[in-house]
Design an enzyme around this catalytic site. Structure first.
Site, PDB file in Angstrom:
ATOM      1  CE  LYS A   1      -3.953  -2.173   2.168  1.00 38.41           C
ATOM      2  NZ  LYS A   1      -4.572  -2.633   3.405  1.00 38.41           N
TER       3      LYS A   1
ATOM      4  CG  ASP B   1     -10.289  -0.022   4.923  1.00 33.23           C
ATOM      5  OD1 ASP B   1     -10.021  -0.372   3.753  1.00 33.23           O
ATOM      6  OD2 ASP B   1      -9.664  -0.425   5.920  1.00 33.23           O
TER       7      ASP B   1
ATOM      8  CD  GLN C   1      -3.723  -4.290   6.593  1.00 31.11           C
ATOM      9  OE1 GLN C   1      -3.536  -3.360   5.823  1.00 31.11           O
ATOM     10  NE2 GLN C   1      -4.412  -5.358   6.244  1.00 31.11           N
TER      11      GLN C   1
END
Ligand code: NDP
Length: 295
Positions: free
Chosen positions: A55, A122, A99
């Site tokens: 990422k 997200d 995460q």
């Protein structure tokens, strides 16, 4: 019957990243703002470490600012919440991703809900879930967005299609169903209690499988010519004694019947990070009150 068109997720993810890079350059040129994405990793989960590294690398490649916060596994919930709060108040940081999975002593829901909805790249915050379902401008979960982009690469207008989503998780099944509805599909959501799933899938022009059961969807379930998007990522033993990745769809069988199909790997997988970067660029535009090409 001819074999299905193989939908090349790797190539399409590259196209999405190129669009993001263009949007980032525009935001810098027109508004003097460089979008920034912070990723928070707590603990030593090896798969998570790889995701976070990828990422960060791709964030920099599209011209954004990237921050990686790697915290030890024993970090307290209060300290994680304090970091999120600091990032919420940092104007240079437009997107925050924590995460998952988090260590067991940390309440994931509490941490995710503490991210400011406008920085929630997200798209898991209840405010964004609500915005998606009522049709407001939202940050939408990445894998579902990627799945829709792949389906539209075959058929740009999905309106009127009969779509069947297998799976109803908050991460994939439900948001992908909301997006299909927004595309004017007629949507059926199947799950573990669904009766006669095979017959339901057989009626679909578009199947999106997000179940987590290796090769569950068989070729005999697929309506000839249907578009099949396989979100599943399952590691199974392979012939050579090692392991291999397979999807939730029995690829070889389904490719003989479908009109178009995503492979695993190389289908939905690469789209997830590309759509995360897209969300970060959209979040930056929203926060500075600029127009976004993405929403
Ligand atoms: P979850 O385990 O959270 O959800 C699975 C869903 O499948 C549930 O809604 C469950 O139903 C349903 N289900 C389970 N068994 C059956 C069955 N026999 N028949 C019909 N439905 C069933 O998984 P996720 O949504 O998080 O992930 C799904 C798959 O997608 C996994 O393989 C995962 O690895 C992959 N994935 C891939 C990503 C990518 O980047 N490509 C990102 C995220 C996930 P119920 O609700 O009734 O229990």
């Amino acid at each position: 019957m001819a074999e299905a068109q193989i939908i090349d997720g790797k190539k399409i993810a590259g196209d999405v990243r190129a669009e993001v890079a263009k949007e980032v350059a525009r935001l810098i040129a027109e508004h003097g703002v460089k979008p920034g994405l912070a990723v928070v990793l707590v603990g030593e989960d090896p798969a998570s470490k790889v995701y976070v590294k990828n990422k960060a690398q791709q964030t920099v490649e599209v011209g954004m600012k990237s921050w990686e916060y790697k915290l030890p596994a024993e970090t307290s919930e209060a300290d994680v919440l304090a970091l999120v709060n600091k990032l919420n108040n940092d104007a240079a940081c437009h997107g925050i991703l924590v995460q998952l999975p988090l260590p067991k002593h940390i309440n994931s829901e509490k941490v995710l809900n503490s991210i400011h909805p406008d920085k929630d790249v997200d798209g898991f915050h209840p405010v964004n879930v609500g915005r998606l379902w009522v049709g407001e401008r939202a940050l939408v979960p990445c894998t579902p967005t990627g799945s829709i982009i792949l389906a539209k690469s075959v058929k740009p207008n999905l309106s009127g299609m009969d779509a069947v989503v297998i799976g109803r998780s908050n991460i994939v099944g439900k948001p992908v169903a909301a997006l299909l509805l927004r595309e004017n599909c007629t949507v059926t959501i199947a799950h573990s209690r669904t009766k006669n799933i095979e017959d339901i899938v057989k009626c679909a022009d578009l199947v999106i499988a997000a179940v987590g059961i290796p090769e569950m969807v068989k070729g005999s379930w697929i309506r000839p010519g249907a578009i099949v998007i396989d979100v599943g990522i399952n590691r199974v033993p392979s012939e050579n004694g090692k392991t291999k990745l397979v999807g939730d769809v029995a690829y070889d069988e389904c490719a003989k019947v479908a009109g178009a199909i995503t492979p695993v790997p190389g289908g939905v997988g690469p789209m997830t990070i590309a759509c995360l970067l897209r969300n970060a660029a959209q979040a930056a535009a929203m926060q500075i009150g600029a127009k976004s090409v993405f929403a």
